[in-house]
Design an enzyme around this catalytic site. Structure first.
Site, short mmCIF file in Angstrom:
data_model
loop_
_atom_site.label_atom_id
_atom_site.label_comp_id
_atom_site.label_asym_id
_atom_site.label_seq_id
_atom_site.Cartn_x
_atom_site.Cartn_y
_atom_site.Cartn_z
N GLU A 139 0.83 -1.21 0.00
CA GLU A 139 0.00 0.00 0.00
C GLU A 139 0.87 1.25 0.00
O GLU A 139 0.57 2.25 -0.66
CB GLU A 139 -0.92 0.02 1.23
CG GLU A 139 -1.96 -1.08 1.26
CD GLU A 139 -3.03 -0.91 0.20
OE1 GLU A 139 -2.69 -0.88 -0.99
OE2 GLU A 139 -4.22 -0.82 0.56
N THR A 192 -5.62 7.08 -5.34
CA THR A 192 -5.76 7.24 -3.89
C THR A 192 -4.97 8.44 -3.39
O THR A 192 -5.45 9.21 -2.55
CB THR A 192 -5.30 5.95 -3.18
OG1 THR A 192 -6.16 4.89 -3.61
CG2 THR A 192 -5.38 6.06 -1.67
N1 HSE Z 1 -8.57 4.55 3.68
C1 HSE Z 1 -7.97 4.72 2.39
C2 HSE Z 1 -8.45 6.03 1.81
C3 HSE Z 1 -8.37 3.58 1.53
O1 HSE Z 1 -9.65 6.27 1.85
O2 HSE Z 1 -7.63 6.82 1.34
C4 HSE Z 1 -7.84 3.65 0.14
O3 HSE Z 1 -8.37 2.57 -0.60
#
Ligand code: HSE
Length: 321
Positions: A139, A192
Site C-alpha cells: 500500500e 488514492t
Molecule cells: N482509507 C484509504 C483512503 C483507503 O480512503 O484513502 C484507500 O483505498
C-alpha cells in the site's frame, strides 16, 4: 511469530489462490474500517523459485510493472522475505480482475495474496495478523500511505477495524450474515494519493463527535446484528463531502440506493467506486439496478458487482505440484 509451526509444504511447488477485493472506510470509518468482498478478486499463483527474491512472471488483465520493487505484490513479498529469510525465492503470477484505481482494494488484494501465498508455502510461520504489516508495504508503494483498512479485511475476511498502526492493532469484527454489498465502478480513475490530497487535515470537534459516535454505533450494530442501527451509522460528515466532487453523479447514485432500499451508501475506499450495503440479496440486486439506471443515462462506462461479505480472507484454491 507463532510458536507452533505447520510443516513447510515441501511437497508442493506452488499454490493457486483467490485474493479478494475489499471496501475500506465504510462511510464513517476513514482509514479504520474495512470489509472483505466474496465475488470480486484476483487469482494468483505463487511458486517456489531457486532465485532469491521475488519474480513477477506475468500479469494478465492489466498493464502493471513486473519489477518486484515496483509491484505491490513484489514489495509485500520482499518485506516478508526480509523478515523471514532473504535467501528464499518465489515467483508470482497474477490474473488481475480488480482494476487499479477503482477503490475496491486492488493493490491490497495483490499484496495480501502475495504474502498469504508465500506464508502458506513456508508452512505458516506467521499468523494472518502478522502478515498485515508486510502487505501494508504494498500500500505504501501504491499510494505513499501504508494504510491497513484494505489489507486487513483482504487477509482476515469479514469486517475489520484498525485501532492503531503504530504498533499495529487490528480488531476482527463480526459480520451480520444477511449483509450484501453492491458496488458500482464508474470507469474513471481516481488515484488514492489524489483522493487523499483533497482532504482537510483539521476537523471541527462537532464533526469529530458525530463521526466517532457513528463508528462506535456501526461496530455495535455488527455485534448486535442490528440492521437499523447499521443503517443510521453509515454516515460520513468528514471525508465524503470533500471527495464526492471527484465522483460523477455521486449524489444521484446515493439517492438511487436509498430509494431502492439500501441500508446506506458511500464512497468505496478512495473512490471512484460507490458502495451500498443492503439486507439480503434481493434488495442488493434492486440497488444494483437502481445504480445502473443512473449511470446508463450518462456517457460513463461502469462495472457493477453484488457480493456478500466474505467471512475469510485470501482463499487457497489448489496446491500446484
Ligand atoms: N482509507 C484509504 C483512503 C483507503 O480512503 O484513502 C484507500 O483505498
Amino acid at each position: 511469530m507463532q510458536i507452533l509451526y505447520e510443516l513447510e509444504k515441501v511437497d508442493v511447488t506452488g499454490v493457486r489462490l483467490f485474493a479478494p477485493a475489499s471496501i475500506a472506510n465504510i462511510s464513517c470509518g476513514f482509514d479504520v474500517l474495512g470489509l472483505c468482498l466474496e465475488n470480486i478478486g484476483d487469482i494468483m499463483e505463487i511458486r517456489r523459485s531457486n532465485t532469491a527474491g521475488i519474480q513477477i512472471t506475468s500479469i494478465k488483465g492489466q498493464d502493471l510493472p513486473l519489477e518486484a520493487e515496483k509491484n505491490v505484490a513484489g514489495v509485500a513479498g520482499l518485506a516478508l522475505l526480509a523478515e523471514y529469510n532473504p535467501q528464499l525465492g518465489f515467483e508470482i503470477y497474477i490474473e488481475k480482475n480488480i482494476k487499479p484505481g477503482s477503490g475496491i482494494g486492488s493493490s491490497a488484494a495483490s499484496a495480501a495474496g502475495a504474502v498469504a501465498g508465500i506464508n502458506y508455502l513456508l508452512g505458516s510461520p506467521f499468523s494472518t495478523k502478522e502478515l498485515i504489516p508486510f502487505a501494508m508495504e504494498g500500500e505504501r508503494l501504491a499510494c505513499g500511505s501504508a494504510h491497513a483498512d484494505n489489507v486487513a479485511p483482504a487477509l482476515l475476511g469479514g469486517f475489520t477495524l484498525v485501532r492503531d498502526t503504530n504498533p499495529l492493532d487490528i480488531c476482527a469484527l463480526p459480520t451480520p450474515l444477511e449483509l450484501v454489498a453492491t458496488v458500482i465502478h464508474p470507469k474513471i480513475e481516481v488515484k488514492t494519493a489524489d483522493a487523499r490530497a483533497v482532504l482537510k487535515t483539521r476537523v471541527s470537534l462537532e464533526k469529530a463527535i458525530s463521526q466517532w459516535a457513528n463508528v462506535g454505533a456501526l461496530v455495535s450494530s455488527l455485534y448486535e446484528e442490528d440492521y437499523e442501527l447499521l443503517s443510521k451509522s453509515l454516515v460520513d460528515g468528514i471525508v465524503e463531502p470533500a471527495r464526492s466532487i471527484l465522483i460523477p453523479y455521486f449524489n444521484e447514485l446515493k439517492d438511487a440506493c436509498k430509494k431502492a432500499g439500501a441500508l446506506g451508501s458511500g464512497i468505496s475506499g478512495s473512490g471512484p467506486s460507490v458502495f451500498a450495503l443492503s439486507r439480503g440479496m434481493t434488495t442488493a440486486n434492486h440497488v444494483a439496478q437502481a445504480m445502473q439506471a443512473v449511470l446508463e443515462k450518462t456517457e460513463i462506462p461502469f462495472d457493477i458487482h453484488v457480493s456478500p461479505v466474505k467471512q475469510s480472507g485470501v482463499s487457497f484454491l489448489e496446491d500446484i505440484t
